[in-house]
Design a protein around this motif. Structure first.
Motif, short mmCIF file in Angstrom:
data_model
loop_
_atom_site.label_atom_id
_atom_site.label_comp_id
_atom_site.label_asym_id
_atom_site.label_seq_id
_atom_site.Cartn_x
_atom_site.Cartn_y
_atom_site.Cartn_z
N ASP A 142 0.83 -1.20 0.00
CA ASP A 142 0.00 0.00 0.00
C ASP A 142 0.86 1.25 0.00
OD1 ASP A 142 -2.31 -1.46 0.01
OD2 ASP A 142 -2.63 -1.32 2.18
N PHE A 143 2.04 1.16 0.63
CA PHE A 143 2.91 2.33 0.73
C PHE A 143 3.81 2.50 -0.49
CE2 PHE A 143 5.09 -1.17 2.98
CZ PHE A 143 6.28 -1.24 2.26
N GLY A 144 3.98 1.46 -1.29
CA GLY A 144 4.89 1.54 -2.43
C GLY A 144 5.43 0.19 -2.82
N MET A 145 6.72 -0.07 -2.50
CA MET A 145 7.37 -1.29 -2.97
C MET A 145 8.39 -1.78 -1.96
SD MET A 145 7.51 -3.28 -5.77
CE MET A 145 6.96 -2.20 -7.08
N SER A 146 8.33 -3.10 -1.65
CA SER A 146 9.39 -3.76 -0.89
C SER A 146 10.33 -4.43 -1.89
CB SER A 146 8.81 -4.81 0.06
OG SER A 146 8.07 -4.22 1.09
N ILE A 147 11.63 -4.17 -1.74
CA ILE A 147 12.63 -4.69 -2.67
C ILE A 147 13.60 -5.54 -1.86
CG2 ILE A 147 14.41 -4.08 -4.36
CD1 ILE A 147 12.91 -1.31 -4.53
N ALA A 148 13.48 -6.84 -1.99
CA ALA A 148 14.23 -7.79 -1.16
C ALA A 148 15.38 -8.39 -1.96
CB ALA A 148 13.31 -8.90 -0.66
N SER A 159 -3.16 5.48 -1.47
CA SER A 159 -3.76 5.38 -0.14
C SER A 159 -3.07 6.26 0.88
CB SER A 159 -3.75 3.92 0.33
OG SER A 159 -2.42 3.44 0.41
N GLY A 160 -1.79 6.47 0.75
CA GLY A 160 -1.06 7.25 1.73
C GLY A 160 -1.43 8.72 1.78
N VAL A 161 -2.15 9.21 0.79
CA VAL A 161 -2.55 10.61 0.77
C VAL A 161 -3.48 10.92 1.94
CG1 VAL A 161 -3.87 12.34 -0.52
CG2 VAL A 161 -2.19 10.91 -1.71
N THR A 162 -4.38 10.01 2.25
CA THR A 162 -5.37 10.26 3.30
C THR A 162 -5.18 9.41 4.55
OG1 THR A 162 -6.86 8.67 2.22
CG2 THR A 162 -7.12 11.00 1.65
N THR A 208 -0.19 4.66 6.72
CA THR A 208 0.40 3.94 5.59
C THR A 208 1.93 3.97 5.65
OG1 THR A 208 -1.49 4.48 4.18
CG2 THR A 208 0.53 3.83 3.06
N PHE A 209 2.48 5.03 6.25
CA PHE A 209 3.93 5.25 6.24
C PHE A 209 4.65 4.64 7.44
CE2 PHE A 209 1.82 8.63 3.93
CZ PHE A 209 2.55 8.71 2.76
#
Length: 439
Positions: free
Chosen positions: A214-220, A396-399, A403-404
């Motif tokens: 929801d916040f963006g991207m997890s890069i593992a 989603s993080g706008v409101t 989320t962060f």
């Protein structure tokens, strides 16, 4: 690689651009509270291609207004900050933090001109030493400030720094979500120093897995330690311009950046390093503030700055490491000690991100498997931009400020254990809680 059109979409951030419009949906950290003194000198600011001036008025309110006076366009960066307003030195027009005209001394006493005129002004908030502004649609109900852990922990737990980098925001961001470069670019060749003991250096060919969030991207990035054990480093990209870097056992702090665009060619690099539940050690803070043995740490040291004229945007935050002087590259150091020959961590990153030109022609790239996170993040950004531009769909993080509440993680796991399953709870930031796993 990106097409020329997609590259243009992502790096152009001025008023009316697709990427700039997406950025303007979010609260933006733009300065430190300590930089503005009540009735003190205004600071020239450049954000998303807009020429602005920041000031703190007599009652400690912060204003961020257009640099051009609404009367005849004189620069308000020369304005007199006095009596709860910024007064233009040309004809004395005075503006408050909302952009309203409060005085027009050269006009007739009964003139109502000031009631009809305003300058652009953006609302500002302060939290834990950071100034935030909202440059989006000015409605009665502004979105909440994002709940970012680094801006919520006690002051003794965090170190913040800021510097200007002479490249577009995306080049800077991509350098930090790229986990493959670190054990190469930042390595030594003389087998001295903690950098040679990174677990990451034991496998220079990581494999990558990416997961949309929801916040963006997890890069593992997965590195093999032995036949039974993997070492996972999970960097996070959070919309619109945040990156989070995992901790290490010898450096148990979380870190990352807000890569805030000044304009298309310059980026404000606001770096944060913090421990979620403990004060930072004094020695760590000293290295952040002054470097180590003449070299820069991950933070720009106090000795790295070259103060510019106050008419320069962010005059206090330009450094001596530039393209023009080759970022003070030292060939003999490259031969004897440091793989890169560049004088410290952030300088090594900055030189590679901005050493050729402010906006690199991404049609000339040749991406490999280690660039999976870069490619996936670009795709996510383009989809977010298009969704807002074409269908008015906001991330989603706008409101939702929570989320962060995210952490990057570094996990040593058995071959059969999923980083997603094990790491899910540890990637959730819980204010005041420790890491929750063995570093």
């Amino acid at each position: 690689m990106l097409s020329h059109q997609d590259n243009e979409t992502l790096v152009r951030v001025g008023p009316g651009t697709a990427m700039g419009s997406l950025f303007r949906l979010y609260w933006i950290p733009f300065l430190f509270s300590k930089d503005l003194v009540a009735d003190g000198q205004p600071k020239r600011i450049m954000l998303l291609g807009e020429d602005l001036v920041a000031f703190r008025d007599t009652e400690q309110r912060v204003g961020l207004v257009a640099n051009a006076c609404a009367h005849r366009g004189a620069p308000l960066m020369f304005g007199r900050n006095e009596d709860c307003g910024l007064r233009c030195v040309y004809h004395g027009w005075k503006f408050d933090v909302t952009g309203a005209v409060t005085d027009t001394p050269a006009e007739p006493a009964k003139s109502r001109l000031k009631e009809k005129v305003r300058i652009t002004a953006y609302p500002c908030r302060e939290r834990n030493g950071v100034l935030w502004t909202y440059m989006g649609p000015q409605t009665a109900d502004l979105p909440p400030l994002p709940n970012l852990e680094w801006n919520l922990v006690p002051a003794e737990n965090v170190h913040l720094s800021m510097r200007i980098q002479e490249c577009n925001w995306l080049q800077a961001l991509e350098g930090e979500i790229d986990s493959a470069h670190a054990p190469i670019l930042h390595s030594r060749i003389d087998s001295k120093g903690a950098i040679n003991k990174w677990l990451a250096t034991r496998d220079l060919r990581p494999t990558f897995e990416c997961m949309r969030q929801d916040f963006g991207m997890s890069i593992a990035a997965k590195r093999r330690l032995d036949e039974q054990t993997n070492y996972w480093r999970v960097n996070q990209f959070m919309l619109p311009f945040y990156s989070l870097v995992p901790p290490q056992s010898k450096h148990p702090e979380l870190s990352g950046h807000a890569w805030v665009p000044m304009d298309d060619n310059h980026t404000i690099c606001l770096m944060f390093s913090y421990h979620p539940s403990e004060p930072l050690p004094p020695r760590m803070r000293e290295v952040f503030e002054h470097g180590h043995n003449g070299r820069e740490s991950a933070h720009a040291s106090q000795e790295s700055f070259v103060k510019r004229d106050p008419s320069t945007p962010y005059a206090d935050y330009w450094t001596k490491y530039t393209r023009e002087n080759g970022f003070q590259f030292d060939y003999q150091s490259q031969v004897d000690t440091w793989f890169s020959g560049l004088p410290g961590l952030w300088v090594q990153d900055g030189a590679c991100q901005s050493g050729t030109k402010p906006i690199f022609d991404r049609t000339k790239e040749h991406l490999g498997s280690s660039d999976t996170g870069i490619a996936m993040t670009r795709r996510l950004l383009l989809e977010a931009v298009n969704a807002y531009r074409d269908r008015d769909i906001k991330p989603s993080g706008v409101t939702d400020p929570d989320t962060f509440m995210v952490r990057a993680v570094s996990l040593t796991l058995p071959e059969t254990t999923s980083w997603v399953d094990f790491g899910r709870s540890h990637m959730q930031a819980k204010l005041g809680a420790g890491f929750g796993y063995q570093l």
